[in-house]
Design a protein around this motif. Structure first.
Motif, PDB file in Angstrom:
ATOM      1  N   ASP A  78     -12.047   5.246 -34.870  1.00  0.00           N
ATOM      2  CA  ASP A  78     -13.525   5.194 -33.569  1.00  0.00           C
ATOM      3  C   ASP A  78     -12.628   7.021 -33.296  1.00  0.00           C
ATOM      4  O   ASP A  78     -12.219   7.145 -32.824  1.00  0.00           O
ATOM      5  CB  ASP A  78     -13.374   4.495 -32.268  1.00  0.00           C
ATOM      6  N   GLY A  79     -13.878   7.515 -34.480  1.00  0.00           N
ATOM      7  CA  GLY A  79     -13.709   9.257 -34.154  1.00  0.00           C
ATOM      8  C   GLY A  79     -14.241   9.184 -32.851  1.00  0.00           C
ATOM      9  O   GLY A  79     -13.752  10.697 -32.928  1.00  0.00           O
ATOM     10  N   ASN A  80     -15.762   8.607 -32.390  1.00  0.00           N
ATOM     11  CA  ASN A  80     -16.488   9.358 -31.034  1.00  0.00           C
ATOM     12  C   ASN A  80     -15.383   8.933 -29.271  1.00  0.00           C
ATOM     13  O   ASN A  80     -15.614   9.788 -28.721  1.00  0.00           O
ATOM     14  CB  ASN A  80     -17.138   8.776 -30.852  1.00  0.00           C
ATOM     15  N   HIS A  81     -14.176   7.930 -29.760  1.00  0.00           N
ATOM     16  CA  HIS A  81     -13.400   7.973 -28.866  1.00  0.00           C
ATOM     17  C   HIS A  81     -11.977   8.281 -29.209  1.00  0.00           C
ATOM     18  O   HIS A  81     -11.262   8.223 -27.966  1.00  0.00           O
ATOM     19  CB  HIS A  81     -13.828   6.424 -27.650  1.00  0.00           C
ATOM     20  N   ARG A  82     -11.388   8.615 -29.998  1.00  0.00           N
ATOM     21  CA  ARG A  82     -10.350   9.187 -30.699  1.00  0.00           C
ATOM     22  C   ARG A  82      -9.232   9.603 -29.181  1.00  0.00           C
ATOM     23  O   ARG A  82      -8.115   9.371 -28.751  1.00  0.00           O
ATOM     24  CB  ARG A  82      -9.876   9.412 -31.946  1.00  0.00           C
ATOM     25  N   ALA A  83      -9.869  10.743 -29.218  1.00  0.00           N
ATOM     26  CA  ALA A  83      -9.669  11.638 -28.425  1.00  0.00           C
ATOM     27  C   ALA A  83      -9.162  10.646 -27.023  1.00  0.00           C
ATOM     28  O   ALA A  83      -7.856  10.891 -26.188  1.00  0.00           O
ATOM     29  CB  ALA A  83      -9.455  12.989 -27.869  1.00  0.00           C
ATOM     30  N   GLU A  84      -9.947  10.600 -26.700  1.00  0.00           N
ATOM     31  CA  GLU A  84      -9.972  10.273 -24.972  1.00  0.00           C
ATOM     32  C   GLU A  84      -8.659   8.881 -25.107  1.00  0.00           C
ATOM     33  O   GLU A  84      -8.304   8.908 -24.394  1.00  0.00           O
ATOM     34  CB  GLU A  84     -11.263   9.770 -24.983  1.00  0.00           C
ATOM     35  N   LEU A  85      -8.468   7.950 -26.284  1.00  0.00           N
ATOM     36  CA  LEU A  85      -8.033   7.524 -25.763  1.00  0.00           C
ATOM     37  C   LEU A  85      -6.661   7.708 -25.966  1.00  0.00           C
ATOM     38  O   LEU A  85      -5.846   6.867 -25.919  1.00  0.00           O
ATOM     39  CB  LEU A  85      -8.700   5.852 -27.339  1.00  0.00           C
ATOM     40  N   LEU A  86      -6.200   7.960 -27.477  1.00  0.00           N
ATOM     41  CA  LEU A  86      -4.711   8.846 -26.981  1.00  0.00           C
ATOM     42  C   LEU A  86      -4.696   9.716 -26.012  1.00  0.00           C
ATOM     43  O   LEU A  86      -2.983   9.714 -26.108  1.00  0.00           O
ATOM     44  CB  LEU A  86      -5.375   9.223 -28.588  1.00  0.00           C
ATOM     45  N   ARG A  87      -5.543  10.367 -25.882  1.00  0.00           N
ATOM     46  CA  ARG A  87      -4.804  10.915 -24.251  1.00  0.00           C
ATOM     47  C   ARG A  87      -4.531  10.353 -23.513  1.00  0.00           C
ATOM     48  O   ARG A  87      -3.597  10.879 -22.973  1.00  0.00           O
ATOM     49  CB  ARG A  87      -6.212  11.576 -23.850  1.00  0.00           C
ATOM     50  N   ALA A  88      -5.289   8.810 -23.027  1.00  0.00           N
ATOM     51  CA  ALA A  88      -4.650   8.382 -22.510  1.00  0.00           C
ATOM     52  C   ALA A  88      -3.504   7.279 -22.585  1.00  0.00           C
ATOM     53  O   ALA A  88      -2.636   7.282 -21.440  1.00  0.00           O
ATOM     54  CB  ALA A  88      -6.569   6.799 -22.292  1.00  0.00           C
ATOM     55  N   VAL A  89      -3.169   7.570 -23.813  1.00  0.00           N
ATOM     56  CA  VAL A  89      -1.870   7.033 -24.287  1.00  0.00           C
ATOM     57  C   VAL A  89      -0.522   7.747 -23.996  1.00  0.00           C
ATOM     58  O   VAL A  89       0.153   7.568 -22.988  1.00  0.00           O
ATOM     59  CB  VAL A  89      -1.967   6.469 -25.130  1.00  0.00           C
ATOM     60  N   VAL A  90      -1.007   8.825 -23.438  1.00  0.00           N
ATOM     61  CA  VAL A  90       0.136  10.220 -24.212  1.00  0.00           C
ATOM     62  C   VAL A  90       0.017   9.845 -22.369  1.00  0.00           C
ATOM     63  O   VAL A  90       0.939  10.336 -22.154  1.00  0.00           O
ATOM     64  CB  VAL A  90      -0.232  11.559 -24.462  1.00  0.00           C
TER      65      VAL A  90
END
Length: 423
Positions: A78-90
């Protein structure tokens, strides 16, 4: 743990066993892993709350964690939400001292490399301290499975495109030699993996595989790790301790900086016979949670591996030579002097040379002891490590040479002092 040799696993404590009936965390399960010599554990589908409890527990136990979270898998596609998802994981996990890294995916086709590179880069920008872990196919995967014409091309493209913290791959060498069974594993990918496993007896690609990975590791200055077989399944046989030692010490002699076992917990359903096509048996822990003979074998191996692996941490692998017993593959045979070793003779040994005068010798015969005899530059002092104590022992010269006998599948570490002794 930067100076420790990391020992990890696949298939850790399943979700079903990670908590007691009263909901409390099964801390004894993680203590059991530590007692087996595992110092880097993985979480599997635990969910946020349990992940956090495991991270806190592992900090108390002195263990590190490679963490799985389903948001990472979603971010890959999901390239559109990739940064958002990974930011939440971190945000959720990066502050835990026990965290070592994030599990990204297993055995990707090269077509996935650009997306994986994007995931790794975002994680590195958000959290430069913790690695993004990806495992690669072995060299018996087909060109279609790899998405590359050769295995070397595949590993090199991965290193160049993704820039991983470590190159990881699995290679399972010991098979039963049964005839091909006609089965449907339920997916094209699983069918290909299953069929590839039956192609050879004593699969001859182990050294080819590690030679290619070591080459890319050296070319790109990226450490590598090997995942070795423990669990019996499909065409793979029930291994002896010497066979597991063979996998471990052949990997170490080539300069592996981390090692993983497949598997810790035996996968599959909780019955004696099981109903899955792979017929999983004899991991380190049974399907129902009991220690198997492999648990105790691996615990003994890990005591030795930790001593030698810790000693070699930070020492660059400079060369690997084969003596006697011709393996498959593009290996280098001993043909003369190298550094301070002037001659070396053995029937079935690999010799790995590391900075500082360290030489790791590993027995290529997993059924019989193998003596190795060598000479060194006159005046050098030769010592070998006592794996039971971690202390160096003087190796005595006889008739101008030194001889060590390696147990089946085992390894021994030698140190040749770089300063001359008085003669």
């Amino acid at each position: 743990m930067a100076d420790r040799f990391l020992i990890t696993h696949w298939c850790g404590v399943p979700h079903k066993y990670v908590r007691h009936a009263d909901g409390t965390l099964a801390t004894e399960r993680f203590e059991e892993m530590k007692a087996a010599g595992i110092n880097l554990i993985g979480t599997y589908d635990y969910g946020y709350e349990t992940n956090c409890e495991v991270l806190a527990l592992c900090e108390r136990l002195g263990l590190r964690v490679t963490l799985s979270d389903d948001r990472i898998g979603r971010a890959i596609g999901d390239g559109n939400h990739r940064a958002e998802l990974l930011r939440a994981v971190v945000r959720d996990y990066a502050g835990y001292p026990a965290l070592h890294g994030y599990h990204i995916t297993d055995e990707p086709n090269s077509g996935a490399f650009p997306a994986l590179a994007a995931v790794r880069q975002i994680l590195a920008d958000l959290d430069p301290v913790h690695e993004a872990y990806i495992n690669l196919f072995p060299n018996y995967a087909s060109a279609e499975m790899l998405g590359n014409p050769t295995y070397y091309d595949h590993v090199r493209q991965f290193a160049d495109t993704v820039s991983p913290a470590i190159i990881s791959y699995d290679h399972y060498h010991f098979i039963k030699g049964e005839p091909m069974e006609s089965v449907d594993m339920g997916s094209r990918r699983e069918n290909q993996i299953y069929e590839a496993a039956f192609r050879k007896v004593e699969r001859p690609g182990f050294f080819d595989n590690i030679e290619d990975v070591r080459r890319v590791s050296a070319e790109t200055d990226t450490p590598f790790m090997v995942i070795v077989l423990v669990v019996e399944h499909g065409p793979y046989r029930n291994l002896t301790e010497a066979e597991i030692r063979w996998e471990v010490f052949q990997s170490l002699v080539y300069g592996a900086r981390r090692l993983s076992y497949f598997t810790y917990w035996t996968p599959g359903v909780d019955t004696e016979e099981g109903d899955d096509m792979w017929h999983w048996r004899n991991g380190m822990i049974s399907k129902t949670g009991e220690q198997t003979p492999h648990y105790h074998m691996v615990a003994r191996i890990n005591r030795d591996l930790s001593v030698l692996g810790d000693t070699l941490m930070g020492r660059e692998s400079r060369a690997v030579f084969h003596l006697g017993q011709v393996p498959d593959g593009k290996v280098t045979y001993w043909s003369g002097a190298f550094r301070d070793v002037m001659s070396m003779k053995a029937e079935a040994v690999t010799a790995g040379f590391f900075d500082g005068g360290y030489v790791l010798l590993a027995n290529k015969d997993y059924e019989n002891p193998s003596p190795v005899t060598f000479t060194v530059t006159p005046g050098r002092r030769v010592m070998h490590m006592d794996k039971a104590t971690g202390l160096w022992v003087v190796t005595h010269e006889q008739d101008g040479a030194y001889t060590l006998t390696l147990a089946p599948g085992d390894g021994e570490l030698v140190r040749i002092d770089l300063s001359l002794i008085h003669i």
